[in-house]
Design an enzyme around this catalytic site. Structure first.
Site, mmCIF file in Angstrom:
data_model
loop_
_atom_site.group_PDB
_atom_site.id
_atom_site.type_symbol
_atom_site.label_atom_id
_atom_site.label_comp_id
_atom_site.label_asym_id
_atom_site.label_seq_id
_atom_site.Cartn_x
_atom_site.Cartn_y
_atom_site.Cartn_z
ATOM 1 N N LYS A 2 0.817 -1.218 0.000
ATOM 2 C CA LYS A 2 0.000 0.000 0.000
ATOM 3 C C LYS A 2 0.854 1.273 0.000
ATOM 4 O O LYS A 2 2.066 1.223 0.272
ATOM 5 C CB LYS A 2 -0.932 -0.044 1.215
ATOM 6 C CG LYS A 2 -1.977 -1.170 1.131
ATOM 7 C CD LYS A 2 -2.986 -1.074 2.273
ATOM 8 C CE LYS A 2 -4.031 -2.177 2.181
ATOM 9 N NZ LYS A 2 -5.054 -2.073 3.246
ATOM 10 N N TYR B 128 -12.537 -1.906 -3.928
ATOM 11 C CA TYR B 128 -13.071 -1.972 -2.562
ATOM 12 C C TYR B 128 -14.604 -1.858 -2.538
ATOM 13 O O TYR B 128 -15.177 -1.472 -1.510
ATOM 14 C CB TYR B 128 -12.439 -0.882 -1.692
ATOM 15 C CG TYR B 128 -11.052 -1.249 -1.177
ATOM 16 C CD1 TYR B 128 -10.866 -2.352 -0.348
ATOM 17 C CD2 TYR B 128 -9.935 -0.491 -1.520
ATOM 18 C CE1 TYR B 128 -9.604 -2.699 0.128
ATOM 19 C CE2 TYR B 128 -8.667 -0.826 -1.041
ATOM 20 C CZ TYR B 128 -8.515 -1.930 -0.215
ATOM 21 O OH TYR B 128 -7.267 -2.273 0.260
ATOM 22 N N ASN C 236 -2.138 0.361 6.584
ATOM 23 C CA ASN C 236 -1.607 -0.858 7.200
ATOM 24 C C ASN C 236 -0.744 -1.679 6.236
ATOM 25 O O ASN C 236 -0.624 -2.892 6.362
ATOM 26 C CB ASN C 236 -2.742 -1.691 7.814
ATOM 27 C CG ASN C 236 -3.781 -2.106 6.787
ATOM 28 O OD1 ASN C 236 -3.634 -1.827 5.600
ATOM 29 N ND2 ASN C 236 -4.818 -2.785 7.238
ATOM 30 N N HIS D 159 -2.245 -5.449 1.549
ATOM 31 C CA HIS D 159 -3.548 -6.077 1.331
ATOM 32 C C HIS D 159 -3.317 -7.529 0.958
ATOM 33 O O HIS D 159 -2.364 -7.842 0.247
ATOM 34 C CB HIS D 159 -4.302 -5.386 0.178
ATOM 35 C CG HIS D 159 -5.469 -6.204 -0.316
ATOM 36 N ND1 HIS D 159 -6.698 -6.137 0.275
ATOM 37 C CD2 HIS D 159 -5.560 -7.150 -1.309
ATOM 38 C CE1 HIS D 159 -7.518 -6.997 -0.348
ATOM 39 N NE2 HIS D 159 -6.850 -7.606 -1.310
ATOM 40 N N GLU E 238 -9.691 -10.665 -7.704
ATOM 41 C CA GLU E 238 -8.746 -9.551 -7.522
ATOM 42 C C GLU E 238 -7.567 -9.665 -8.493
ATOM 43 O O GLU E 238 -7.105 -8.654 -9.042
ATOM 44 C CB GLU E 238 -8.278 -9.514 -6.064
ATOM 45 C CG GLU E 238 -9.428 -9.153 -5.116
ATOM 46 C CD GLU E 238 -9.064 -9.190 -3.639
ATOM 47 O OE1 GLU E 238 -7.925 -9.564 -3.291
ATOM 48 O OE2 GLU E 238 -9.935 -8.812 -2.822
HETATM 49 P P1 GDP Z 1 -8.210 -6.653 5.572
HETATM 50 O O1 GDP Z 1 -8.818 -7.800 4.816
HETATM 51 O O2 GDP Z 1 -7.392 -7.089 6.755
HETATM 52 O O3 GDP Z 1 -7.424 -5.698 4.678
HETATM 53 O O4 GDP Z 1 -9.412 -5.803 6.228
HETATM 54 P P2 GDP Z 1 -10.836 -5.313 5.648
HETATM 55 O O5 GDP Z 1 -11.210 -6.045 4.399
HETATM 56 O O6 GDP Z 1 -11.799 -5.356 6.793
HETATM 57 O O7 GDP Z 1 -10.609 -3.772 5.321
HETATM 58 C C1 GDP Z 1 -10.008 -3.353 4.122
HETATM 59 C C2 GDP Z 1 -9.069 -2.198 4.416
HETATM 60 O O8 GDP Z 1 -9.842 -1.073 4.870
HETATM 61 C C3 GDP Z 1 -8.076 -2.433 5.552
HETATM 62 O O9 GDP Z 1 -6.925 -3.153 5.172
HETATM 63 C C4 GDP Z 1 -7.741 -1.019 5.965
HETATM 64 O O10 GDP Z 1 -6.810 -0.404 5.059
HETATM 65 C C5 GDP Z 1 -9.098 -0.329 5.826
HETATM 66 N N1 GDP Z 1 -9.851 -0.340 7.095
HETATM 67 C C6 GDP Z 1 -10.398 -1.421 7.727
HETATM 68 N N2 GDP Z 1 -11.034 -1.049 8.863
HETATM 69 C C7 GDP Z 1 -10.891 0.302 8.933
HETATM 70 C C8 GDP Z 1 -11.341 1.289 9.872
HETATM 71 O O11 GDP Z 1 -12.002 0.985 10.870
HETATM 72 N N3 GDP Z 1 -11.004 2.596 9.597
HETATM 73 C C9 GDP Z 1 -10.275 2.955 8.491
HETATM 74 N N4 GDP Z 1 -9.982 4.261 8.296
HETATM 75 N N5 GDP Z 1 -9.851 2.061 7.589
HETATM 76 C C10 GDP Z 1 -10.129 0.749 7.809
#
Ligand code: GDP
Length: 140
Positions: free
Chosen positions: A11, A51, A114, A117, A128
């Site tokens: 990222k 997304y 973070n 991905h 994807e």
């Molecule tokens: P992943 O599969 O671990 O990447 O998590 P998710 O699919 O739940 O979320 C996708 C991405 O959205 C995450 O990797 C973060 O970059 C972002 N994200 C997830 N939860 C949050 C949140 O509570 N706040 C914000 N600002 N970004 C989030």
């Protein structure tokens, strides 16, 4: 266990800090092979499409802005049980919850920024991978 593929993104927070090699090394040391890789600047529509499942989440607009804030490196990774392996190497979404030695524990700046991905299922991995790569860009 079968050799499978998953999709990964390094990222913008990681590319900005010149961590492309460091993140890739953790993936490779964890048993995954990079079979496709390219550095791109994601367009807004691309990030919104990628997304799409998070459209209704409160952080959607922030996430799209973050993912288009700088270059990313999209990769196809191959290895034994690649989806699960990659998620183990990445660690939990929130770096505060991520295990020691994971990419997110080591490098992430926040729950949003973070660093990496990784697909969450074989089915989504295929979707994807097809979103960013043509078959002849994947050289396993
Ligand atoms: P992943 O599969 O671990 O990447 O998590 P998710 O699919 O739940 O979320 C996708 C991405 O959205 C995450 O990797 C973060 O970059 C972002 N994200 C997830 N939860 C949050 C949140 O509570 N706040 C914000 N600002 N970004 C989030």
């Amino acid at each position: 266990m079968a050799v499978t593929r998953t999709f990964s993104i390094i990222k913008p927070d990681a590319t900005r800090r010149n961590l492309t090699g460091a993140v890739t090394k953790m993936l490779e040391d964890g048993g995954l092979r990079v079979v496709a890789s390219k550095r791109i600047q994601m367009r807004k529509e691309q990030a919104e499409g990628f997304y799409g499942v998070h459209k209704e989440r409160p952080f959607f607009n922030d996430l799209v802005a973050f993912m288009t804030s700088g270059p990313v490196v999209v990769q196809v990774l191959e290895g034994e049980d690649a989806v699960a392996r990659n998620r183990e190497i990445m660690g939990a979404t929130n770096p505060a919850d991520a295990a020691e030695g994971t990419i997110r524990k080591t490098f992430a700046e926040s729950i949003e920024a973070n660093s990496a991905h990784g697909s969450d299922s074989d089915e989504n991995a295929k979707i994807e991978i097809d979103f960013f790569f043509t078959a002849d860009e994947i050289v396993g």
